[in-house]
Design an enzyme around this catalytic site. Structure first.
Site, PDB file in Angstrom:
ATOM      1  N   TYR A  39      -7.320   1.898   5.818  1.00  0.00           N
ATOM      2  CA  TYR A  39      -6.496   1.043   5.653  1.00  0.00           C
ATOM      3  C   TYR A  39      -6.325  -0.055   6.886  1.00  0.00           C
ATOM      4  CZ  TYR A  39      -3.105   4.421   7.893  1.00  0.00           C
ATOM      5  OH  TYR A  39      -2.675   5.416   8.704  1.00  0.00           O
ATOM      6  N   LYS A  94       2.168   4.506   1.331  1.00  0.00           N
ATOM      7  CA  LYS A  94       2.139   4.961   2.642  1.00  0.00           C
ATOM      8  C   LYS A  94       1.796   6.575   2.457  1.00  0.00           C
ATOM      9  CE  LYS A  94       4.977   4.993   6.820  1.00  0.00           C
ATOM     10  NZ  LYS A  94       4.792   6.585   7.106  1.00  0.00           N
ATOM     11  N   CYS A 108      27.694  16.213  36.544  1.00  0.00           N
ATOM     12  CA  CYS A 108      27.502  16.967  35.236  1.00  0.00           C
ATOM     13  C   CYS A 108      26.022  17.396  35.026  1.00  0.00           C
ATOM     14  CB  CYS A 108      28.041  16.139  34.043  1.00  0.00           C
ATOM     15  SG  CYS A 108      27.554  16.855  32.494  1.00  0.00           S
ATOM     16  N   CYS A 145      34.449  17.917  29.241  1.00  0.00           N
ATOM     17  CA  CYS A 145      33.003  17.971  28.837  1.00  0.00           C
ATOM     18  C   CYS A 145      32.830  19.698  28.909  1.00  0.00           C
ATOM     19  CB  CYS A 145      32.230  17.345  30.047  1.00  0.00           C
ATOM     20  SG  CYS A 145      30.385  17.620  29.889  1.00  0.00           S
ATOM     21  N   LYS A 199      10.420   3.246   3.197  1.00  0.00           N
ATOM     22  CA  LYS A 199      10.561   4.763   3.107  1.00  0.00           C
ATOM     23  C   LYS A 199      11.083   4.826   1.568  1.00  0.00           C
ATOM     24  CE  LYS A 199       8.609   6.992   6.352  1.00  0.00           C
ATOM     25  NZ  LYS A 199       9.385   7.525   7.484  1.00  0.00           N
ATOM     26  N   CYS A 208      30.257  20.511  32.109  1.00  0.00           N
ATOM     27  CA  CYS A 208      30.690  20.416  33.438  1.00  0.00           C
ATOM     28  C   CYS A 208      32.315  20.534  33.682  1.00  0.00           C
ATOM     29  CB  CYS A 208      30.439  19.269  34.225  1.00  0.00           C
ATOM     30  SG  CYS A 208      31.112  17.709  33.718  1.00  0.00           S
ATOM     31  N   CYS A 260      32.049  12.161  28.938  1.00  0.00           N
ATOM     32  CA  CYS A 260      32.189  12.753  30.257  1.00  0.00           C
ATOM     33  C   CYS A 260      32.236  12.032  31.474  1.00  0.00           C
ATOM     34  CB  CYS A 260      31.039  13.748  30.465  1.00  0.00           C
ATOM     35  SG  CYS A 260      31.054  14.685  31.982  1.00  0.00           S
ATOM     36  N   ASP A 316       1.131  10.290   3.264  1.00  0.00           N
ATOM     37  CA  ASP A 316       2.055  11.215   4.241  1.00  0.00           C
ATOM     38  C   ASP A 316       0.865  12.116   4.922  1.00  0.00           C
ATOM     39  OD1 ASP A 316       4.032  12.278   5.893  1.00  0.00           O
ATOM     40  OD2 ASP A 316       4.726  13.403   4.118  1.00  0.00           O
ATOM     41  N   GLU A 319       0.795  -1.268  -0.144  1.00  0.00           N
ATOM     42  CA  GLU A 319       0.120   0.012  -0.056  1.00  0.00           C
ATOM     43  C   GLU A 319       0.768   1.302   0.006  1.00  0.00           C
ATOM     44  OE1 GLU A 319      -2.624  -0.340   3.526  1.00  0.00           O
ATOM     45  OE2 GLU A 319      -2.790  -2.378   3.204  1.00  0.00           O
TER      46      GLU A 319
HETATM   47  S1  IVH Z   1      -0.892   0.576   8.723  1.00  0.00           S
HETATM   48  C1  IVH Z   1      -0.289  -1.651  12.587  1.00  0.00           C
HETATM   49  N1  IVH Z   1      -1.073   1.444   6.279  1.00  0.00           N
HETATM   50  O1  IVH Z   1       2.080   5.199   8.485  1.00  0.00           O
HETATM   51  C2  IVH Z   1      -0.587  -0.989  11.442  1.00  0.00           C
HETATM   52  N2  IVH Z   1      -0.178   2.739   8.007  1.00  0.00           N
HETATM   53  O2  IVH Z   1       4.523   4.407  10.287  1.00  0.00           O
HETATM   54  C3  IVH Z   1      -0.528   0.391  11.413  1.00  0.00           C
HETATM   55  N3  IVH Z   1       0.438   5.165   7.143  1.00  0.00           N
HETATM   56  O3  IVH Z   1       0.933   5.702  11.883  1.00  0.00           O
HETATM   57  C4  IVH Z   1      -0.332   1.259  10.330  1.00  0.00           C
HETATM   58  N4  IVH Z   1      -0.289   4.982   5.022  1.00  0.00           N
HETATM   59  O4  IVH Z   1      -0.166   7.078  10.134  1.00  0.00           O
HETATM   60  C5  IVH Z   1      -0.744   1.893   7.362  1.00  0.00           C
HETATM   61  N5  IVH Z   1      -1.215   2.092   4.180  1.00  0.00           N
HETATM   62  C6  IVH Z   1      -1.000   2.476   5.367  1.00  0.00           C
HETATM   63  C7  IVH Z   1      -0.724   3.677   5.830  1.00  0.00           C
HETATM   64  C8  IVH Z   1      -0.098   3.793   6.987  1.00  0.00           C
HETATM   65  C9  IVH Z   1       0.234   5.755   6.028  1.00  0.00           C
HETATM   66  C10 IVH Z   1       0.739   5.923   8.567  1.00  0.00           C
HETATM   67  C11 IVH Z   1       0.250   5.734   9.605  1.00  0.00           C
HETATM   68  C12 IVH Z   1       1.002   5.094  10.515  1.00  0.00           C
HETATM   69  C13 IVH Z   1       2.174   5.334  10.064  1.00  0.00           C
HETATM   70  C14 IVH Z   1       3.265   4.397  10.605  1.00  0.00           C
END
Ligand code: IVH
Length: 692
Positions: free
Chosen positions: A231, A123, A437, A413, A319, A416, A431, A125, A121
């Site tokens: 999701y 991700k 400290c 340090c 990522k 301190c 330190c 933002d 899926e």
């Molecule tokens: S699943 C246990 N699916 O990414 C599963 N998260 O780094 C929980 N996010 O907090 C998340 N797209 O805000 C899931 N297709 C997707 C997502 C997604 C964005 C975000 C979400 C989560 C964060 C995790």
């Protein structure tokens, strides 16, 4: 407006008061309500005038002067919602190689060589939300918050047109979770409108979505035109789907938007292609994405894989590659951490890196500075990947200013003045000031109150620093005597102690002081694992603390071993090695640590481990050793299950072992068990005891 040089004292005082009030209001509007009424230029002009007046009349400087303030505290006006199922986050990876490691780990855990199907899926933002439906009606919405507790945004979510208010044929209780976001088009439109009105604009769609969702007036949220993708799920009364794919089908039938680019991939090659394809179309999508999420598709497998502390074992976030930018180094500072480690940090000419303004970068340690030959004033490439601290990738030496000297790493340090030494095989210089400290003491306090330790709400970093500097809190014990000391002892006729009176401090009031005392008092009972973690022993993280708690059961047991300098019991724990055991024993050799622990235990109750295992499992409290190859479970899965049932897992057989679980080709441990007359279990019997 009267020129500053013509103001008389009385006028000056009045003017300072007016500016303090005006800027305070502007701060709240900007930081909390996301509805600025001053332009940046107007705001800056006010602050400048304030400074000029203060320079002429230093004795008139007010406690609430904008020159003393940085922003408005982010106080939440929203109610709180405790998530019945925590809202987890995901572990991040940054390369295909790491994705392959992740998949290999999943297969190892499940003991299989076959391909596993993953739902892939985009991700999104944005910000995660949870929406609760009871009998098909939307009843509550919340933000993620810290994962356990979020903000109640029910009314705001009701204004999001894409979120169904009613759903048909759903389980009685259903929590649908997903991401709220703002499309790029809506973001640009909003910013244009703001810019035209002379208001401060948002840095990126994510911030705009956050600002729009956390509006006290839901009508403003409505105007902002937010979107969602669903999701995952939280609490459900009946799980009527068997896979992530099946869940998406249900979501669509119920009327939730799901991302049209979600794809089921059956092997690594397909996953690799999905990632590459998505990178290609990323820029043309209507919304921002920052990577791909891979989830094991089959729910039965998901359940077998289970969770680590805050992330599932069955999913990972891949990522997109880091974003880079060029900037210059203004200064190199040395930060001192909890364990005394000296970490160099670069102060940068602020620069926009993929939508985020970056002003600092970590330089890791002295060898790293040498290796990259980083010098003051250098032009450098910096990069940001995920939420990690930005890093310096390299220096453009051709742009180096003439006469720039090599950076000399300090041997004392900076906080301190104590010697900072570097052990033979270590990369960090430390330190030697210990608790004398201030930097170390402050960082230890921050660790002590942090989320996995005492978790004291309201004692943030800034407050700890101030309280430390003013000697209000100099060590952990002081936290628990704060309330007593606050009121002083004036009821005693001859006493002169007038008390701290936090409520009278700048920025505080009766209510905030009372809230802090309440938060502290709520933590006077603490689990053994949290307590051990809070001590801040080197290398002993939250997971290790839990292992220790599980194996020693009470703090007295733990202290008796370690204070005597014995490591045998520690080393018998599967997961604790020589170096960690050494650090633990060293910690208990320090008289000041022992004194702190003694005093702390007069203030707080450390619960024995057994108190928390309200587990009827026949394995609770038992010590297990696994040996040989198991047929149905992998070793890690078996271990995770045993720990979850309240058992301890040891690495070797001793007279303290309760059961030895024998797999295929069990060797010397089976023999040892026989010699000592310890009960052995087959894998089948072990599973039966677990209730499988
Ligand atoms: S699943 C246990 N699916 O990414 C599963 N998260 O780094 C929980 N996010 O907090 C998340 N797209 O805000 C899931 N297709 C997707 C997502 C997604 C964005 C975000 C979400 C989560 C964060 C995790």
């Amino acid at each position: 407006m009267i020129d500053v040089k013509d103001l008389n004292k009385e006028q000056a005082a009045e003017e300072l008061k007016r500016i303090a009030e005006e800027t305070a209001k502007a701060d709240v509007a900007y930081y909390q309500n996301d509805a600025p009424f001053l332009t940046d230029a107007e705001y800056d002009a006010l602050k400048r005038r304030n400074e000029e007046i203060e320079k002429r009349f230093p004795d008139l400087v007010r406690d609430d002067s904008p020159s003393k303030r940085v922003g408005a505290p982010l106080q939440s006006a929203f109610g709180k919602v405790t998530h019945r199922f925590p809202m987890l986050s995901l572990a991040d990876v940054f390369s295909m190689a790491e994705v392959e490691d992740f998949i290999a780990g999943v297969k190892r855990f499940l003991n299989t060589d076959s391909d596993i199907a993953f739902m892939c899926e985009p991700k999104i933002d944005g910000l995660s939300f949870t929406a609760r439906y009871e009998n098909g009606v939307f009843v509550q919405g919340a933000t993620r918050g810290d994962g356990r507790e979020g903000e109640d945004i029910t009314e705001n979510l009701k204004t999001v047109a894409e979120l169904p208010q009613k759903i048909a044929d759903a389980p009685d209780v259903l929590e649908v979770r997903g991401e709220v976001y703002m499309s790029k088009a809506d973001f640009f439109m909003l910013n244009e409108k703001y810019a035209a009105a002379g208001k401060k604009t948002f840095a990126n769609p994510r911030n705009a979505a956050a600002g729009s969702l956390r509006q006290l007036d839901p009508e403003i949220t409505r105007e902002r035109n937010l979107s969602i993708f669903a999701y995952t799920w939280g609490e459900v009364s009946e799980r009527v789907w068997t896979s992530q794919e099946d869940f998406f089908n249900h979501l669509r039938v119920w009327g939730f938007p799901t991302n049209p680019n979600n794809r089921l991939c059956r092997n690594t090659a397909e996953i690799e292609k999905f990632f590459a394809d998505l990178m290609e179309i990323r820029a043309s999508l209507a919304y921002d994405i920052d990577g791909v999420v891979y989830k094991v598709n089959d729910i039965v497998l998901q359940e077998r894989l289970g969770f680590l502390t805050r992330t599932p074992r069955w999913a990972v976030a891949h990522k997109f590659p880091a974003e880079q930018a060029l900037t210059t180094i203004r200064d190199i500072r040395i930060q001192v951490g909890r364990t005394g480690a000296l970490t160099p940090v670069a102060d940068l000419e602020p620069v926009n890196v993929g939508g985020v303004i970056v002003a600092h970068a970590t330089l890791h340690n002295e060898d790293e500075i040498k290796r990259k030959d980083i010098r003051l004033g250098d032009t450098v490439i910096i990069q940001r990947a995920g939420d990690v601290i930005p890093q310096v990738v390299g220096v453009l030496t051709e742009k180096r200013l003439a006469g720039a000297a090599e950076f000399v790493f300090p041997h004392t340090c900076p906080e301190c003045g104590a010697h900072a030494i570097r052990e033979e095989d270590e990369a960090v210089r430390r330190c030697t000031g210990g608790l004398t400290c201030p930097a170390q003491a402050i960082e230890r306090l921050k660790h002590f109150v942090s989320r996995d330790a005492f978790d004291i709400e309201g004692l943030g970093g800034k407050i700890i620093e101030t309280f430390y500097k003013e000697k209000i809190i100099t060590g952990p014990v002081d936290i628990f005597t704060l309330e007593k000391r606050n009121n002083g002892s004036r009821d005693d006729l001859f006493a002169t102690d007038d008390g701290l009176h936090l409520e009278a401090r700048e920025g505080w009031g009766k209510k905030s002081a009372a809230n802090l005392f309440k938060a502290i008092n709520e933590r006077r009972r603490i689990s053994l694992a949290r307590f051990i973690y809070a001590l801040g022993i080197r290398q002993v993280g939250a997971a290790t603390s839990r292992l220790i708690a599980q194996n020693f059961e009470s703090f007295d047991n733990f202290a008796a071993e370690t204070e005597a300098g014995r490591t045998e019991k520690l080393l018998a724990i599967d997961g604790i090695g020589e170096s960690m055991a050494h650090d633990i024993v060293e910690f208990f050799k320090e008289e000041h640590n022992l004194a702190t622990i003694r005093r702390l235990r007069q203030e707080v109750t450390v619960e024995d481990f057994a108190e928390q295992v309200n587990n009827d499992s026949p394995l609770a409290g038992k010590t297990l050793v696994f040996t040989g190859t198991l047929a149905r479970l992998t070793r890690s899965e078996a271990k995770a299950k045993a720990l979850a049932a309240g058992a301890k897992v040891a690495g070797s057989v001793s007279k303290n072992t309760d059961y030895v679980v024998l797999g295929e080709a069990a060797g010397s441990k089976a023999k040892k068990a026989a010699e000592l007359g310890i009960v052995t279990l087959s894998e089948e019997e072990f599973l039966n005891l677990l209730g499988h």
